[in-house]
Design a protein around this motif. Structure first.
Motif, PDB file in Angstrom:
ATOM      1  N   VAL A 244       0.957  -1.177   0.058  1.00  0.00           N
ATOM      2  CA  VAL A 244       0.014   0.143  -0.077  1.00  0.00           C
ATOM      3  C   VAL A 244       0.917   1.341   0.068  1.00  0.00           C
ATOM      4  O   VAL A 244       0.582   2.227  -0.434  1.00  0.00           O
ATOM      5  CB  VAL A 244      -0.978  -0.063   0.857  1.00  0.00           C
ATOM      6  CG1 VAL A 244      -0.346   0.195   2.408  1.00  0.00           C
ATOM      7  CG2 VAL A 244      -2.167   1.087   0.933  1.00  0.00           C
ATOM      8  N   VAL A 245       2.061   1.376   0.720  1.00  0.00           N
ATOM      9  CA  VAL A 245       2.876   2.572   0.742  1.00  0.00           C
ATOM     10  C   VAL A 245       3.521   2.640  -0.657  1.00  0.00           C
ATOM     11  O   VAL A 245       3.587   3.773  -1.102  1.00  0.00           O
ATOM     12  CB  VAL A 245       3.871   2.216   1.655  1.00  0.00           C
ATOM     13  CG1 VAL A 245       5.076   3.471   1.631  1.00  0.00           C
ATOM     14  CG2 VAL A 245       3.272   2.155   3.311  1.00  0.00           C
TER      15      VAL A 245
ATOM     16  N   ALA B 126      -3.521  11.208  15.828  1.00  0.00           N
ATOM     17  CA  ALA B 126      -3.325  12.592  15.552  1.00  0.00           C
ATOM     18  C   ALA B 126      -2.870  12.606  14.011  1.00  0.00           C
ATOM     19  O   ALA B 126      -3.324  13.671  13.394  1.00  0.00           O
ATOM     20  CB  ALA B 126      -2.659  13.281  16.432  1.00  0.00           C
ATOM     21  N   ILE B 127      -1.918  11.979  13.740  1.00  0.00           N
ATOM     22  CA  ILE B 127      -1.341  12.100  12.602  1.00  0.00           C
ATOM     23  C   ILE B 127      -2.268  11.856  11.310  1.00  0.00           C
ATOM     24  O   ILE B 127      -2.522  12.461  10.323  1.00  0.00           O
ATOM     25  CB  ILE B 127       0.188  11.194  12.331  1.00  0.00           C
ATOM     26  CG1 ILE B 127       1.029  11.835  13.126  1.00  0.00           C
ATOM     27  CG2 ILE B 127       0.514  11.190  10.798  1.00  0.00           C
ATOM     28  CD1 ILE B 127       2.161  10.818  13.298  1.00  0.00           C
ATOM     29  N   ALA B 128      -3.058  10.707  11.386  1.00  0.00           N
ATOM     30  CA  ALA B 128      -4.218  10.287  10.604  1.00  0.00           C
ATOM     31  C   ALA B 128      -5.057  11.484  10.292  1.00  0.00           C
ATOM     32  O   ALA B 128      -5.429  11.828   9.254  1.00  0.00           O
ATOM     33  CB  ALA B 128      -4.372   9.012  10.800  1.00  0.00           C
ATOM     34  N   LEU B 129      -5.768  11.867  11.588  1.00  0.00           N
ATOM     35  CA  LEU B 129      -6.513  12.649  11.587  1.00  0.00           C
ATOM     36  C   LEU B 129      -6.181  14.313  10.863  1.00  0.00           C
ATOM     37  O   LEU B 129      -6.662  14.704   9.976  1.00  0.00           O
ATOM     38  CB  LEU B 129      -7.143  13.012  12.859  1.00  0.00           C
ATOM     39  CG  LEU B 129      -8.239  14.193  13.198  1.00  0.00           C
ATOM     40  CD1 LEU B 129      -9.483  13.583  12.484  1.00  0.00           C
ATOM     41  CD2 LEU B 129      -8.716  14.119  14.493  1.00  0.00           C
ATOM     42  N   GLY B 130      -4.948  14.702  11.123  1.00  0.00           N
ATOM     43  CA  GLY B 130      -4.648  15.863  10.609  1.00  0.00           C
ATOM     44  C   GLY B 130      -4.349  15.760   9.135  1.00  0.00           C
ATOM     45  O   GLY B 130      -4.811  16.897   8.271  1.00  0.00           O
ATOM     46  N   ILE B 131      -3.687  14.521   8.726  1.00  0.00           N
ATOM     47  CA  ILE B 131      -3.819  14.317   7.044  1.00  0.00           C
ATOM     48  C   ILE B 131      -5.066  14.323   6.511  1.00  0.00           C
ATOM     49  O   ILE B 131      -5.008  15.028   5.374  1.00  0.00           O
ATOM     50  CB  ILE B 131      -2.667  13.325   6.731  1.00  0.00           C
ATOM     51  CG1 ILE B 131      -1.139  13.903   7.427  1.00  0.00           C
ATOM     52  CG2 ILE B 131      -2.683  12.795   5.663  1.00  0.00           C
ATOM     53  CD1 ILE B 131      -0.231  12.888   7.221  1.00  0.00           C
TER      54      ILE B 131
ATOM     55  N   LEU C 131       1.177  19.027  -3.219  1.00  0.00           N
ATOM     56  CA  LEU C 131       2.489  18.548  -3.053  1.00  0.00           C
ATOM     57  C   LEU C 131       2.813  18.629  -1.559  1.00  0.00           C
ATOM     58  O   LEU C 131       3.623  17.689  -1.062  1.00  0.00           O
ATOM     59  CB  LEU C 131       3.428  19.552  -3.655  1.00  0.00           C
ATOM     60  CG  LEU C 131       3.249  19.522  -5.221  1.00  0.00           C
ATOM     61  CD1 LEU C 131       4.306  20.666  -5.793  1.00  0.00           C
ATOM     62  CD2 LEU C 131       3.528  18.396  -5.845  1.00  0.00           C
ATOM     63  N   ALA C 132       2.566  19.557  -0.532  1.00  0.00           N
ATOM     64  CA  ALA C 132       2.706  19.504   0.895  1.00  0.00           C
ATOM     65  C   ALA C 132       2.050  18.470   1.487  1.00  0.00           C
ATOM     66  O   ALA C 132       2.570  17.750   2.014  1.00  0.00           O
ATOM     67  CB  ALA C 132       2.236  20.864   1.509  1.00  0.00           C
TER      68      ALA C 132
ATOM     69  N   GLU D  28       4.099  11.204   3.137  1.00  0.00           N
ATOM     70  CA  GLU D  28       5.416  10.475   3.006  1.00  0.00           C
ATOM     71  C   GLU D  28       6.323  10.520   4.239  1.00  0.00           C
ATOM     72  O   GLU D  28       7.040   9.673   4.551  1.00  0.00           O
ATOM     73  CB  GLU D  28       6.339  10.711   1.830  1.00  0.00           C
ATOM     74  CG  GLU D  28       5.350  10.406   0.508  1.00  0.00           C
ATOM     75  CD  GLU D  28       5.886  11.164  -0.682  1.00  0.00           C
ATOM     76  OE1 GLU D  28       6.918  11.553  -0.749  1.00  0.00           O
ATOM     77  OE2 GLU D  28       5.464  10.716  -2.017  1.00  0.00           O
ATOM     78  N   SER D  29       6.266  11.739   4.826  1.00  0.00           N
ATOM     79  CA  SER D  29       7.250  11.890   6.021  1.00  0.00           C
ATOM     80  C   SER D  29       6.672  11.376   7.473  1.00  0.00           C
ATOM     81  O   SER D  29       7.426  10.956   8.121  1.00  0.00           O
ATOM     82  CB  SER D  29       7.573  13.333   6.237  1.00  0.00           C
ATOM     83  OG  SER D  29       6.860  14.071   6.459  1.00  0.00           O
ATOM     84  N   ASP D  30       5.403  11.478   7.565  1.00  0.00           N
ATOM     85  CA  ASP D  30       4.672  11.136   8.872  1.00  0.00           C
ATOM     86  C   ASP D  30       3.718   9.654   8.748  1.00  0.00           C
ATOM     87  O   ASP D  30       3.996   8.991   9.689  1.00  0.00           O
ATOM     88  CB  ASP D  30       3.542  12.197   9.236  1.00  0.00           C
ATOM     89  CG  ASP D  30       4.248  13.631   9.296  1.00  0.00           C
ATOM     90  OD1 ASP D  30       5.342  13.810   9.419  1.00  0.00           O
ATOM     91  OD2 ASP D  30       3.459  14.717   9.291  1.00  0.00           O
ATOM     92  N   GLU D  31       3.142   9.623   7.781  1.00  0.00           N
ATOM     93  CA  GLU D  31       2.264   8.304   7.656  1.00  0.00           C
ATOM     94  C   GLU D  31       2.871   7.144   7.387  1.00  0.00           C
ATOM     95  O   GLU D  31       2.845   6.131   8.165  1.00  0.00           O
ATOM     96  CB  GLU D  31       0.973   8.626   6.965  1.00  0.00           C
ATOM     97  CG  GLU D  31      -0.116   9.300   7.539  1.00  0.00           C
ATOM     98  CD  GLU D  31      -1.383   9.119   6.722  1.00  0.00           C
ATOM     99  OE1 GLU D  31      -2.425   8.974   7.446  1.00  0.00           O
ATOM    100  OE2 GLU D  31      -1.402   9.124   5.555  1.00  0.00           O
ATOM    101  N   PHE D  32       3.578   7.184   6.240  1.00  0.00           N
ATOM    102  CA  PHE D  32       4.468   6.211   5.721  1.00  0.00           C
ATOM    103  C   PHE D  32       5.369   5.257   6.684  1.00  0.00           C
ATOM    104  O   PHE D  32       5.287   4.268   6.745  1.00  0.00           O
ATOM    105  CB  PHE D  32       5.277   6.626   4.213  1.00  0.00           C
ATOM    106  CG  PHE D  32       4.203   6.751   3.363  1.00  0.00           C
ATOM    107  CD1 PHE D  32       2.793   6.665   3.304  1.00  0.00           C
ATOM    108  CD2 PHE D  32       4.452   6.950   2.033  1.00  0.00           C
ATOM    109  CE1 PHE D  32       1.672   6.859   2.150  1.00  0.00           C
ATOM    110  CE2 PHE D  32       3.706   7.365   0.868  1.00  0.00           C
ATOM    111  CZ  PHE D  32       2.428   7.283   1.187  1.00  0.00           C
TER     112      PHE D  32
END
Length: 196
Positions: free
Chosen positions: A55-56, A116-121, A157-158, A164-168
């Motif tokens: 998936v990544v 928190a990461i998933a919710l923010g993204i 792009l952001a 890529e930097s937080d979730e993956f």
């Protein structure tokens, strides 16, 4: 190996390929075939990565497509820009569908900061979805199209970079390789169902 063209989904094809690969690998005489089960499983996981993306890998490839489509929209002439923008909209829609159904739920369960990461993204992606819908509604002839699209493109792009930097890394660290491959199949299945 068999004919995979008649199989209904990519998930099934990958499962068949893994089974065929396991049979082939188990029949090959090599130093690791007599190795303990854990070493053979590790070797199979490495082999799986070659024959089917996880998936990544799929999401990263889609990020590259989105980056390229942003460039294509900017460079397109007046006659072609509408088509490129429509392609970007379709690609982003499919990408978000897979993320919301498969990737974000897995990230929520990955590590202390996963939720928190998933919710923010996810919130950022919903904002981008609204912005893309609005720019599609306005059209490429609108006087503010270039400035509006530049803002949207920067946001896309952001968003990709954040994911890529937080979730993956969370997915790679907390989810098994086998499950990451299964998630790619599930994501494909969800997208196919959405087309019906």
């Amino acid at each position: 190996m068999g004919d995979f063209s008649r199989l209904p989904t990519g998930h099934v094809a990958r499962r068949v390929r893994r089974d065929d690969a396991a049979r082939v690998l188990s029949s090959v005489s090599s130093p690791w075939t007599s190795a303990p089960l854990r070493e053979r499983q590790a070797a199979m996981e490495k082999f799986q990565i070659v024959i089917s993306p996880d998936v990544v890998d799929v999401l990263r490839h889609e990020h590259e497509q989105i980056r390229q489509l942003c460039i294509d929209v900017r460079k397109a002439g007046p006659g072609r820009r509408r088509q490129e923008l429509a392609a970007l909209g379709q690609t982003f829609y499919r990408h978000q569908l897979g993320e919301r159904a498969v990737a974000h739920p897995a990230v929520r369960n990955s590590g202390a900061d996963g939720n928190a990461i998933a919710l923010g993204i996810q919130l950022k992606s919903e904002q981008l979805d609204r912005s893309l819908t609005e720019i599609l509604r306005l059209g490429v002839e609108h006087a503010d199209f270039d400035a509006t699209f530049a803002t949207l493109s920067d946001g896309l792009l952001a968003h990709a970079a954040d994911q890529e930097s937080d979730e993956f890394p969370l997915l790679r660290r907390h989810v098994s390789a086998q499950r990451l491959h299964m998630m790619a199949g599930a994501m494909n299945d969800i997208r196919i169902m959405a087309l019906d």
